[in-house]
Design a protein around this motif. Structure first.
Motif, PDB file in Angstrom:
ATOM      1  N   TYR A   1      -7.526  13.078   0.857  1.00 15.35           N
ATOM      2  CA  TYR A   1      -7.558  11.818   1.094  1.00 15.35           C
ATOM      3  C   TYR A   1      -6.416  11.284   0.645  1.00 15.35           C
ATOM      4  O   TYR A   1      -5.503  11.633  -0.355  1.00 15.35           O
ATOM      5  CB  TYR A   1      -8.623  11.173   0.091  1.00 15.35           C
ATOM      6  CG  TYR A   1     -10.148  11.525   0.798  1.00 15.35           C
ATOM      7  CD1 TYR A   1     -10.753  10.642   1.703  1.00 15.35           C
ATOM      8  CD2 TYR A   1     -10.617  12.669   0.395  1.00 15.35           C
ATOM      9  CE1 TYR A   1     -12.124  10.962   2.108  1.00 15.35           C
ATOM     10  CE2 TYR A   1     -12.042  13.071   0.669  1.00 15.35           C
ATOM     11  CZ  TYR A   1     -12.601  12.114   1.776  1.00 15.35           C
ATOM     12  OH  TYR A   1     -14.034  12.355   2.159  1.00 15.35           O
ATOM     13  N   THR A   2      -5.728  10.017   1.538  1.00 13.10           N
ATOM     14  CA  THR A   2      -4.753   9.149   1.043  1.00 13.10           C
ATOM     15  C   THR A   2      -5.249   8.318  -0.027  1.00 13.10           C
ATOM     16  O   THR A   2      -5.991   7.148   0.520  1.00 13.10           O
ATOM     17  CB  THR A   2      -4.118   8.638   2.228  1.00 13.10           C
ATOM     18  OG1 THR A   2      -3.557   9.805   3.066  1.00 13.10           O
ATOM     19  CG2 THR A   2      -2.726   8.135   1.694  1.00 13.10           C
ATOM     20  N   VAL A   3      -4.711   8.160  -1.244  1.00 11.75           N
ATOM     21  CA  VAL A   3      -4.989   7.313  -2.044  1.00 11.75           C
ATOM     22  C   VAL A   3      -4.010   6.372  -2.528  1.00 11.75           C
ATOM     23  O   VAL A   3      -2.903   6.778  -2.517  1.00 11.75           O
ATOM     24  CB  VAL A   3      -5.507   8.026  -3.483  1.00 11.75           C
ATOM     25  CG1 VAL A   3      -5.919   6.934  -4.518  1.00 11.75           C
ATOM     26  CG2 VAL A   3      -6.633   8.985  -3.257  1.00 11.75           C
TER      27      VAL A   3
ATOM     28  N   ASN B   1       0.759  -1.208  -0.112  1.00  7.15           N
ATOM     29  CA  ASN B   1      -0.050   0.044   0.066  1.00  7.15           C
ATOM     30  C   ASN B   1       0.816   1.141   0.053  1.00  7.15           C
ATOM     31  O   ASN B   1       0.488   2.344  -0.537  1.00  7.15           O
ATOM     32  CB  ASN B   1      -1.114  -0.211   1.119  1.00  7.15           C
ATOM     33  CG  ASN B   1      -2.237  -0.967   0.806  1.00  7.15           C
ATOM     34  OD1 ASN B   1      -2.750  -0.870  -0.214  1.00  7.15           O
ATOM     35  ND2 ASN B   1      -2.684  -1.339   1.843  1.00  7.15           N
TER      36      ASN B   1
ATOM     37  N   LYS C   1      -5.509  11.907  -7.460  1.00  3.59           N
ATOM     38  CA  LYS C   1      -5.246  12.371  -6.167  1.00  3.59           C
ATOM     39  C   LYS C   1      -6.537  13.208  -5.851  1.00  3.59           C
ATOM     40  O   LYS C   1      -7.312  13.710  -6.690  1.00  3.59           O
ATOM     41  CB  LYS C   1      -4.235  13.420  -5.991  1.00  3.59           C
ATOM     42  CG  LYS C   1      -2.712  13.124  -6.318  1.00  3.59           C
ATOM     43  CD  LYS C   1      -1.751  14.020  -6.356  1.00  3.59           C
ATOM     44  CE  LYS C   1      -0.257  13.663  -6.461  1.00  3.59           C
ATOM     45  NZ  LYS C   1       0.599  14.892  -6.495  1.00  3.59           N
TER      46      LYS C   1
ATOM     47  N   SER D   1     -10.728  10.297  -9.721  1.00  6.55           N
ATOM     48  CA  SER D   1     -10.632  11.408  -8.645  1.00  6.55           C
ATOM     49  C   SER D   1     -11.991  12.286  -8.502  1.00  6.55           C
ATOM     50  O   SER D   1     -11.928  13.129  -7.669  1.00  6.55           O
ATOM     51  CB  SER D   1      -9.560  12.382  -8.891  1.00  6.55           C
ATOM     52  OG  SER D   1      -9.664  13.016 -10.118  1.00  6.55           O
TER      53      SER D   1
ATOM     54  N   ARG E   1       0.683   4.125  -2.612  1.00 12.06           N
ATOM     55  CA  ARG E   1       0.449   5.429  -2.446  1.00 12.06           C
ATOM     56  C   ARG E   1       1.436   6.458  -3.251  1.00 12.06           C
ATOM     57  O   ARG E   1       1.140   7.415  -3.697  1.00 12.06           O
ATOM     58  CB  ARG E   1       0.605   5.833  -0.973  1.00 12.06           C
ATOM     59  CG  ARG E   1      -0.550   5.379  -0.132  1.00 12.06           C
ATOM     60  CD  ARG E   1      -0.386   5.506   1.455  1.00 12.06           C
ATOM     61  NE  ARG E   1      -1.484   4.743   1.740  1.00 12.06           N
ATOM     62  CZ  ARG E   1      -1.125   3.918   2.861  1.00 12.06           C
ATOM     63  NH1 ARG E   1       0.125   3.312   2.967  1.00 12.06           N
ATOM     64  NH2 ARG E   1      -2.184   2.952   3.521  1.00 12.06           N
TER      65      ARG E   1
ATOM     66  N   HIS F   1      -7.958   2.548  -3.672  1.00 15.35           N
ATOM     67  CA  HIS F   1      -8.940   2.682  -2.730  1.00 15.35           C
ATOM     68  C   HIS F   1      -8.298   3.656  -1.594  1.00 15.35           C
ATOM     69  O   HIS F   1      -7.344   4.205  -1.730  1.00 15.35           O
ATOM     70  CB  HIS F   1      -8.607   1.389  -1.784  1.00 15.35           C
ATOM     71  CG  HIS F   1      -7.415   0.890  -1.205  1.00 15.35           C
ATOM     72  ND1 HIS F   1      -6.525   0.544  -1.969  1.00 15.35           N
ATOM     73  CD2 HIS F   1      -6.910   1.292   0.134  1.00 15.35           C
ATOM     74  CE1 HIS F   1      -5.451   0.339  -1.079  1.00 15.35           C
ATOM     75  NE2 HIS F   1      -5.747   0.908  -0.092  1.00 15.35           N
ATOM     76  N   THR F   2      -9.410   4.276  -0.860  1.00 15.31           N
ATOM     77  CA  THR F   2      -9.099   5.239   0.364  1.00 15.31           C
ATOM     78  C   THR F   2     -10.388   5.041   1.362  1.00 15.31           C
ATOM     79  O   THR F   2     -11.580   4.739   0.961  1.00 15.31           O
ATOM     80  CB  THR F   2      -9.093   6.678  -0.284  1.00 15.31           C
ATOM     81  OG1 THR F   2      -8.674   7.705   0.825  1.00 15.31           O
ATOM     82  CG2 THR F   2     -10.299   7.119  -0.957  1.00 15.31           C
ATOM     83  N   GLU F   3      -9.944   5.242   2.418  1.00 12.73           N
ATOM     84  CA  GLU F   3     -11.045   5.286   3.700  1.00 12.73           C
ATOM     85  C   GLU F   3     -11.761   3.993   3.272  1.00 12.73           C
ATOM     86  O   GLU F   3     -13.031   3.965   3.652  1.00 12.73           O
ATOM     87  CB  GLU F   3     -11.761   6.430   3.294  1.00 12.73           C
ATOM     88  CG  GLU F   3     -10.916   7.739   3.371  1.00 12.73           C
ATOM     89  CD  GLU F   3     -10.541   8.073   4.860  1.00 12.73           C
ATOM     90  OE1 GLU F   3     -11.173   7.805   5.731  1.00 12.73           O
ATOM     91  OE2 GLU F   3      -9.404   8.606   5.002  1.00 12.73           O
TER      92      GLU F   3
END
Length: 259
Positions: free
Chosen positions: A206-208, A186, A202, A258, A190, A226-228
């Motif tokens: 959020y961190t994608v 992961n 991006k 995005s 990133r 994925h994110t969150e």
């Protein structure tokens, strides 16, 4: 888009249902190209490789097969993070051959990838076709810490009088990947979004973590990430498999992802 436990929150199967009822999200089977590479890297990390280890990105020939990099550009000795970030084909093939194709195939299938998968070196370049739905399902372990979770679109069904007819009871399945390996890959994914081929994916705040994919002659272009705890797959292509000039996974699909 599928939550990390497998529940599908939204699905778009085409541009106009009135024109075509064919659901490309579930019925279309297309090659994922480089969107398959994270499975190789995950298998490699479980086998002992690390993000900072070096891998050679240079022309390679296996038997009569001599695959090329995008735009025929090679980077030489690169860290695994850099190799995934720039989606280096040659490096991915070398990493797969070091890890073992059988190990890569077993892991991908355990994560939810359908079919038996190609036993040849071309496995590394994502030649095994699947639907966007199934790519999202096989990506779920990256988002939930390494557990398989079968995707589902129906949570419950009841009559107009409120009598329950069906209730989905699925939960996380078995662990299919070590948590340390998921975390390490992961971090690489990133980097793909921060400084690599997926920068257009991006999302502010959020961190994608994700990966681009483009097949031969740009017949298919993907971004999966994925994110969150939410996994989303975007595929762009034509039903007749016609090439799409200048379309790559890092362009239209990443931009759509995005938005």
């Amino acid at each position: 888009a599928a939550a990390a436990a497998g529940a599908v929150r939204a699905m778009v199967g085409g541009r106009d249902y009135g024109t075509s009822q064919f659901n490309r999200a579930t019925q279309s089977r297309r090659q994922p190209g480089s969107a398959f590479k994270p499975f190789i890297y995950l298998a490699a990390v479980e086998a002992g490789a690390r993000a900072h280890h070096l891998i050679l990105d240079a022309p390679i020939t296996i038997g009569k097969w001599s695959p090329d990099n995008y735009n025929s550009r090679f980077y030489g000795q690169s860290t695994l993070t850099r190799a995934l970030e720039k989606s280096m084909n040659s490096a991915a093939i070398r990493l797969q051959e070091w890890t073992g194709r059988a190990r890569v195939r077993r892991l991908a299938i355990a994560m939810g990838y359908p079919g038996t998968l190609n036993p040849d070196p071309a496995l590394a370049l994502g030649v095994d076709a699947l639907s966007p739905y199934h790519l999202a399902q096989s990506w779920l372990p990256f988002a939930n810490g390494g557990f398989r979770a079968d995707s589902h679109v129906i949570i419950s069904i009841q009559t107009v009088d409120g009598i329950p007819l069906y209730q989905h009871r699925g939960t996380f399945g078995e662990r299919v990947a070590a948590s340390f390996a998921i975390d390490e890959v992961n971090e690489m994914l990133r980097a793909v979004v921060e400084t690599g081929t997926g920068q257009r994916a991006k999302v502010p705040g959020y961190t994608v973590a994700g990966k681009t994919g483009t097949t031969q002659a740009s017949r298919d272009a993907w971004f999966v990430g994925h994110t969150e705890g939410l996994v989303t797959v975007v595929w762009v292509g034509q039903d007749n498999y016609a090439p799409m000039p200048v379309v790559t996974g890092g362009r239209a699909p990443a931009t759509i992802w995005s938005s």
